[in-house]
Scaffold this motif. Sequence first.
Motif, short mmCIF file in Angstrom:
data_model
loop_
_atom_site.label_atom_id
_atom_site.label_comp_id
_atom_site.label_asym_id
_atom_site.label_seq_id
_atom_site.Cartn_x
_atom_site.Cartn_y
_atom_site.Cartn_z
N VAL A 145 -33.07 -18.58 31.04
CA VAL A 145 -32.79 -19.52 32.13
C VAL A 145 -32.49 -20.91 31.59
CG1 VAL A 145 -33.72 -20.63 34.19
CG2 VAL A 145 -34.18 -18.20 33.76
N ALA A 146 -33.39 -21.44 30.77
CA ALA A 146 -33.24 -22.80 30.27
C ALA A 146 -34.08 -22.99 29.02
CB ALA A 146 -33.66 -23.82 31.34
N ALA A 147 -33.69 -23.95 28.18
CA ALA A 147 -34.43 -24.27 26.97
C ALA A 147 -34.40 -25.77 26.74
CB ALA A 147 -33.86 -23.53 25.76
N ARG A 194 -36.12 -33.36 19.72
CA ARG A 194 -34.75 -33.89 19.67
C ARG A 194 -34.42 -34.61 20.96
NH1 ARG A 194 -30.60 -29.47 17.48
NH2 ARG A 194 -29.24 -31.28 17.85
N ALA A 195 -35.24 -35.57 21.30
CA ALA A 195 -35.03 -36.40 22.48
C ALA A 195 -34.96 -35.58 23.77
CB ALA A 195 -33.77 -37.25 22.32
N GLY A 196 -35.57 -34.40 23.76
CA GLY A 196 -35.64 -33.59 24.95
C GLY A 196 -34.32 -33.03 25.44
N SER A 197 -33.39 -32.78 24.53
CA SER A 197 -32.11 -32.20 24.94
C SER A 197 -32.32 -30.80 25.50
CB SER A 197 -31.13 -32.19 23.78
OG SER A 197 -31.62 -31.40 22.70
N THR A 198 -31.49 -30.43 26.48
CA THR A 198 -31.68 -29.19 27.22
C THR A 198 -30.39 -28.38 27.30
OG1 THR A 198 -31.19 -30.28 29.32
CG2 THR A 198 -33.49 -30.23 28.63
N ASN A 199 -30.54 -27.10 27.63
CA ASN A 199 -29.39 -26.26 27.92
C ASN A 199 -29.80 -25.21 28.95
OD1 ASN A 199 -30.08 -23.68 26.13
ND2 ASN A 199 -30.35 -25.48 24.81
N TYR A 200 -28.81 -24.72 29.73
CA TYR A 200 -29.08 -23.86 30.88
C TYR A 200 -28.10 -22.71 30.96
CZ TYR A 200 -31.65 -27.97 32.57
OH TYR A 200 -32.52 -29.03 32.71
N GLY A 204 -35.25 -23.99 14.97
CA GLY A 204 -34.26 -22.93 15.00
C GLY A 204 -33.22 -23.16 16.08
N TYR A 205 -32.61 -22.08 16.48
CA TYR A 205 -31.52 -22.10 17.44
C TYR A 205 -32.11 -22.14 18.85
CZ TYR A 205 -26.90 -20.79 19.26
OH TYR A 205 -25.68 -20.75 19.91
N CYS A 206 -32.40 -23.32 19.32
CA CYS A 206 -33.08 -23.50 20.61
C CYS A 206 -32.07 -23.45 21.75
CB CYS A 206 -33.85 -24.82 20.62
SG CYS A 206 -34.92 -25.05 22.05
N VAL A 207 -31.75 -22.22 22.15
CA VAL A 207 -30.80 -21.97 23.22
C VAL A 207 -31.44 -21.03 24.23
CG1 VAL A 207 -28.55 -20.97 23.80
CG2 VAL A 207 -28.81 -22.37 21.75
N TYR A 208 -31.14 -21.23 25.50
CA TYR A 208 -31.80 -20.47 26.57
C TYR A 208 -31.73 -18.96 26.38
CZ TYR A 208 -27.16 -19.48 28.41
OH TYR A 208 -25.86 -19.03 28.56
#
Length: 127
Positions: free
Chosen positions: A48-50, A55-61, A104-108
């Motif tokens: 759903v989301a990560a 890293r300054a709280g960057s996000t992806n959805y 690592g690869y912090c992706v949802y």
Amino acid sequence: QVQLVESGGGSVQAGGSLRLSCAASEYTTTMPCMGWFRQAPGKEREGVAAIYTRRAGSTNYADSVKGRFTISIDSAKKTLTLQMNSLKPEDTAMYYCAAAIRDGYCVYSYSALFNYWGQGTQVTVSS
């Protein structure tokens, strides 16, 4: 070991909102990546989301929730939150929070990165 305790699930009408919380036993600084996943009946688990905690709280959805859901960490840096707005029946699922202790690869969608998982909380959206 890291413990994740989820809360906030429930039943809502379509168009409504819910806020899911995941309380962590460790500060999020020890978990460089955290995320939310869900699994609906008869379907595979999906990301759903990560969020990057270092890293300054960057996000992806996931595209299916982009613009409606927001992942964040509280000011005390011990609680992960998923704010869900404009809920749809297709959002009905068991929702899980997760945390990684490695960079690592912090992706949802990259569930293999995550080491710890919460117990899950049920979200049901009716039309």
